[in-house]
Design an enzyme around this catalytic site. Sequence first.
Site, short mmCIF file in Angstrom:
data_model
loop_
_atom_site.label_atom_id
_atom_site.label_comp_id
_atom_site.label_asym_id
_atom_site.label_seq_id
_atom_site.Cartn_x
_atom_site.Cartn_y
_atom_site.Cartn_z
N HIS A 292 20.90 18.84 -9.38
CA HIS A 292 20.30 17.65 -8.64
C HIS A 292 21.45 17.21 -7.86
CE1 HIS A 292 22.21 14.00 -10.61
NE2 HIS A 292 22.15 14.97 -11.73
N CYS A 293 21.14 16.36 -6.99
CA CYS A 293 21.91 15.43 -6.00
C CYS A 293 21.30 14.18 -6.13
CB CYS A 293 22.25 15.98 -4.67
SG CYS A 293 20.79 16.75 -3.62
N LEU A 294 21.09 13.37 -4.99
CA LEU A 294 20.49 12.04 -5.00
C LEU A 294 19.10 12.23 -4.63
CD1 LEU A 294 20.52 9.08 -5.12
CD2 LEU A 294 21.34 8.88 -2.48
#
EC number: 3.1.3.16
Length: 381
Positions: A292-294
């Site tokens: 995941h990232c943002l």
Amino acid sequence: MIDTLRPVPFASEMAICKTVSWLNEQLELGNERLLLMDCRPQELYESSHIESAINVAIPGIMLRRLQKGNLPVRALFTRCEDRDRFTRRCGTDTVVLYDENSSDWNENTGGESVLGLLLKKLKDEGCRAFYLEGGFSKFQAEFALHCETNLDGSCSSSSPPLPVLGLGGLRISSDSSSDIESDLDRDPNSATDSDGSPLSNSQPSFPVEILPFLYLGCAKDSTNLDVLEEFGIKYILNVTPNLPNLFENAGEFKYKQIPISDHWSQNLSQFFPEAISFIDEARGKNCGVLVHCLAGISRSVTVTVAYLMQKLNLSMNDAYDIVKMKKSNISPNFNFMGQLLDFERTLGLSSPCDNRVPTPQLYFTTPSNQNVYQVDSLQST
């Protein structure tokens, strides 16, 4: 000013509340012996909080351990500086806890609430702990000048407001290279396809399964314990420099953090080997892994595509198309795509002839060697 103290029963203890007027007076006086603890979810804290407050959001798994009495309060802080600050000052300072709206807290579950549990635990540890009557909402309504808000107020009044992410109402800023304000990790619901047309808003609300053990998601997914348990996720690859690993202290998840912002100057490809190794480790232990990232559309997608390229011997186009079929709103920035092209050459792979209708040419550079690449449309529908 006389402070209003109200006894609040929970279990066999007696808690004391402080009024918002008292807190405002202490902040006006610059009281340095005041330790504020924001007990709301992290996204609310990031959006706005009382000045100098530290966040102590408690995941369900850690709340259960706290209830059993085998977890100290200091273990609840995700940031080292907050943990150190609490450890240094909790024995000498006045500790004030607040949630969103605690005016009727004593009429509900008492010691079963997060506030009641924390107050009891703090008192057991010898702290002078109180809760804020009315919570953050009342304080903000009456003394907004002492609240720190993370909305970007530097935009011109003539400019339209930029999209606001669901993660705590953080406003995306197109002129900032910071991680949270990157305009490249934009709101998934406002993503566009390569021709500029809006993508469907019916995007998955949970992490997307790319492979039976590999899941692609956003920051919100990484904080949802029920979702992590449902998909058997025990490994979490966090591709941001500053989003916390929320369950790290719980001991039931293994984290790896890649400190990269979504910006043209960032060299994400240098982390491909260790990211791929981390994903493989999860696979080898029959565990699910969340990347995941943002917003789950740029950095995490780049890492996921790189993994498919290396492990399945796929060209960049083919790996990208697999991910896009699973999650239609992906949109890595063009420089990350350039790094994937470099990675494709390193792996000795090549893209097959593309028979799709030509689109206007796009160009980008990679931060590692400043080469300029010409890109055809990578979006297949």
